[in-house]
Design a protein around this motif. Structure first.
Motif, PDB file in Angstrom:
ATOM      1  N   MET A   1      51.019  47.252  38.419  1.00  0.00           N
ATOM      2  CA  MET A   1      50.353  47.229  37.084  1.00  0.00           C
ATOM      3  C   MET A   1      49.112  46.856  36.971  1.00  0.00           C
ATOM      4  SD  MET A   1      52.428  46.916  33.404  1.00  0.00           S
ATOM      5  CE  MET A   1      53.566  48.255  33.630  1.00  0.00           C
ATOM      6  N   THR A   2      48.936  45.558  37.707  1.00  0.00           N
ATOM      7  CA  THR A   2      47.637  44.848  37.528  1.00  0.00           C
ATOM      8  C   THR A   2      46.644  45.180  38.327  1.00  0.00           C
ATOM      9  OG1 THR A   2      48.872  43.275  38.986  1.00  0.00           O
ATOM     10  CG2 THR A   2      48.943  42.652  36.666  1.00  0.00           C
ATOM     11  N   GLY A   3      46.837  46.050  39.198  1.00  0.00           N
ATOM     12  CA  GLY A   3      45.871  46.614  40.550  1.00  0.00           C
ATOM     13  C   GLY A   3      44.479  47.133  40.075  1.00  0.00           C
ATOM     14  N   PHE A   4      43.683  47.457  40.493  1.00  0.00           N
ATOM     15  CA  PHE A   4      42.499  48.323  40.387  1.00  0.00           C
ATOM     16  C   PHE A   4      41.712  47.959  39.208  1.00  0.00           C
ATOM     17  CE2 PHE A   4      45.532  50.058  43.625  1.00  0.00           C
ATOM     18  CZ  PHE A   4      44.656  50.149  44.571  1.00  0.00           C
ATOM     19  N   GLY A   5      41.300  46.960  38.720  1.00  0.00           N
ATOM     20  CA  GLY A   5      40.574  46.583  37.636  1.00  0.00           C
ATOM     21  C   GLY A   5      41.335  46.197  36.582  1.00  0.00           C
ATOM     22  N   ARG A   6      42.586  46.387  36.206  1.00  0.00           N
ATOM     23  CA  ARG A   6      43.064  46.119  35.145  1.00  0.00           C
ATOM     24  C   ARG A   6      42.931  44.654  34.492  1.00  0.00           C
ATOM     25  NH1 ARG A   6      44.028  48.456  30.958  1.00  0.00           N
ATOM     26  NH2 ARG A   6      44.611  50.433  32.161  1.00  0.00           N
TER      27      ARG A   6
END
Length: 445
Positions: free
Chosen positions: A248-253
């Motif tokens: 959920m927290t990956g790629f810019g979140r």
């Protein structure tokens, strides 16, 4: 609603089972299209997607860069099995490893976040020869049997017994500290308790500590300063792997490429999905350190999936990452996240039912309470919707699609959002809370 939309609704209700739902109580909206941060229902109503669907649509709806990558890959080759080399898969693996610390070496591809976490658990157990996995009580790692076994929230007990060897610890939930303490005077008791539990379990039996970098669907708990660093130090001291769930927290979140990069840590394994290609095609990833990857040079990797590293899914991910770089979307998430949190804190001063505002980047939560002094939740944990039903309705009435669970309002818009769109949404959230408050007041003493 026109005939086509009505037919879609009727067929859905007759033939489709919806996840996490009592089917007879459902009346889902028919969605006709999406563009940018918005989507439209079958009656023409527009909603700002402040859930990014399931916190996966990081680039919003129908981003042209990702759509074009899918089309091009489909023209070249729709599918090839994981036993062959797929160019898009190879390029994506290198791209992901290049985004991670230098200690990382290889990727194993899966179909989504749950099976990424299951395979990470397999890899951790294989490489260490140990069985136990430490997770948190308010974690969520997926719904398949292994992933739900790792999970701590109320979706786990109804499907138990699950995979054995899972040991749970308390979360860094500063607003409701499990130890009744206050940060920083607490001395990071929640982190020290992890070491205590491991010692009781015997470190020689523990393969990994398996944590979300920032707890997601159970309340967006951003670890206090020093917490994750202390967890890593405990792992290194006791010879235990550190796995960061970045589904959920990956790629810019969170305003960095990966959530763990908000802290001074280097995990051994990182799992990811969702934002890797904004959910356009199902894809998950298990990235492992070079040391762990080397283990499988001489030992069997007992992991395999027909759709592992699907060529179109990988191509979508490459398009997704290209768009993130070109448009500086990680920086945008950080900047818009800071603005959003400041605006929500202003709303908290106006609306008495907001007990806590927390978040990092565009990963934000409002915790709703009956009374700020007592902090009694507006709706009980794992209880019925109660007064929060008025909040859900008011948000939709005002064109905001948000994810609401218990007394939490999750606000996680696509990271492409601009200031104009953000401020418009803040005004709509403000109006929704104002609309809901009289109905809440009738139910709350």
């Amino acid at each position: 609603m026109d005939q086509t939309m009505q037919e879609a609704y009727d067929l859905d209700r007759q033939y489709v089972l919806h996840s996490w739902s009592v089917q007879g109580k459902l009346s889902p909206k028919v969605i006709s299209k999406g563009e940018g941060i918005y989507f439209w229902d079958g009656e023409g109503n527009r909603y700002a997607d402040f859930a990014s669907q399931l916190v996966n649509l990081n680039l919003g709806h129908n981003h042209p860069k990702v759509v074009e990558a899918i089309k091009k890959q489909a023209d070249d080759m729709c599918f090839i099995g994981p036993q062959f080399v797929a160019p898009s898969r190879s390029r994506l693996a290198k791209k992901i490893i290049d985004l991670l610390p230098d200690s990382f070496g290889k990727c194993f591809f899966t179909v989504g976040g749950a099976d990424a976490n299951e395979n990470a658990m397999k890899i951790a157990r294989a490489c260490t020869g140990k069985q136990k996995i430490i997770t948190r009580y308010r974690s969520y790692h997926g719904a398949t049997y292994g992933a739900i076994s790792l999970t701590g929230d109320p979706r786990r007990p109804p499907v138990e017994p699950g995979v054995p060897g899972i040991v749970r610890v308390f979360d860094p939930y500063c607003y409701r500290c499990s130890f009744g303490l206050t940060y920083p005077e607490c001395g990071l008791r929640c982190a020290e308790s992890v070491r205590e539990v491991i010692m009781y379990e015997n470190p020689d039996t523990v393969a990994a500590v398996f944590f979300e970098s920032v707890t997601g669907s159970n309340g967006i708990f951003v670890p206090p300063a020093g917490y994750m660093e202390r967890i890593e130090a405990i792992c290194r001291e006791l010879g235990i792997l550190l796995v960061c769930d970045e589904v959920m927290t990956g790629f810019g979140r969170t305003g960095t490429m990966f959530g763990f990069q908000n802290f001074d840590i280097t995990p051994d394994i990182v799992t990811m999905a969702k934002g890797v290609n904004s959910g356009y095609i199902p894809l998950g990833v298990v990235a492992v350190s070079s040391k762990l990857a080397k283990y499988f040079d001489e030992n069997m990797l007992y992991c395999g999936l027909t759709y592992s590293g699907h060529p179109i899914a990988c191509a979508a991910a490459l398009g997704n990452l290209e768009a993130m770089e070109e448009d500086k979307l990680v920086d945008n998430s950080s900047a818009m996240g800071a603005l959003f949190k400041a605006e929500l804190e202003k709303l908290a001063k106006k609306h008495a039912y907001i007990g806590d505002v927390r978040g990092i980047g565009l990963f934000t939560c409002l915790e709703m309470v009956k009374d700020r002094e007592s902090r009694e939740p507006l709706t009980p944990w794992n209880g019925p919707a109660g007064p929060m039903a008025h909040v859900s309705k008011a948000l939709l009435d005002n064109g905001i699609a948000a994810y609401i669970r218990w007394n939490y309002i999750f606000l996680t818009p696509p990271i492409i959002i601009n200031e104009t769109e953000l401020m418009d949404a803040v005004a709509r959230i403000d109006a929704a809370l104002t609309q809901a408050e009289p109905a809440i007041a009738q139910e709350v003493p």
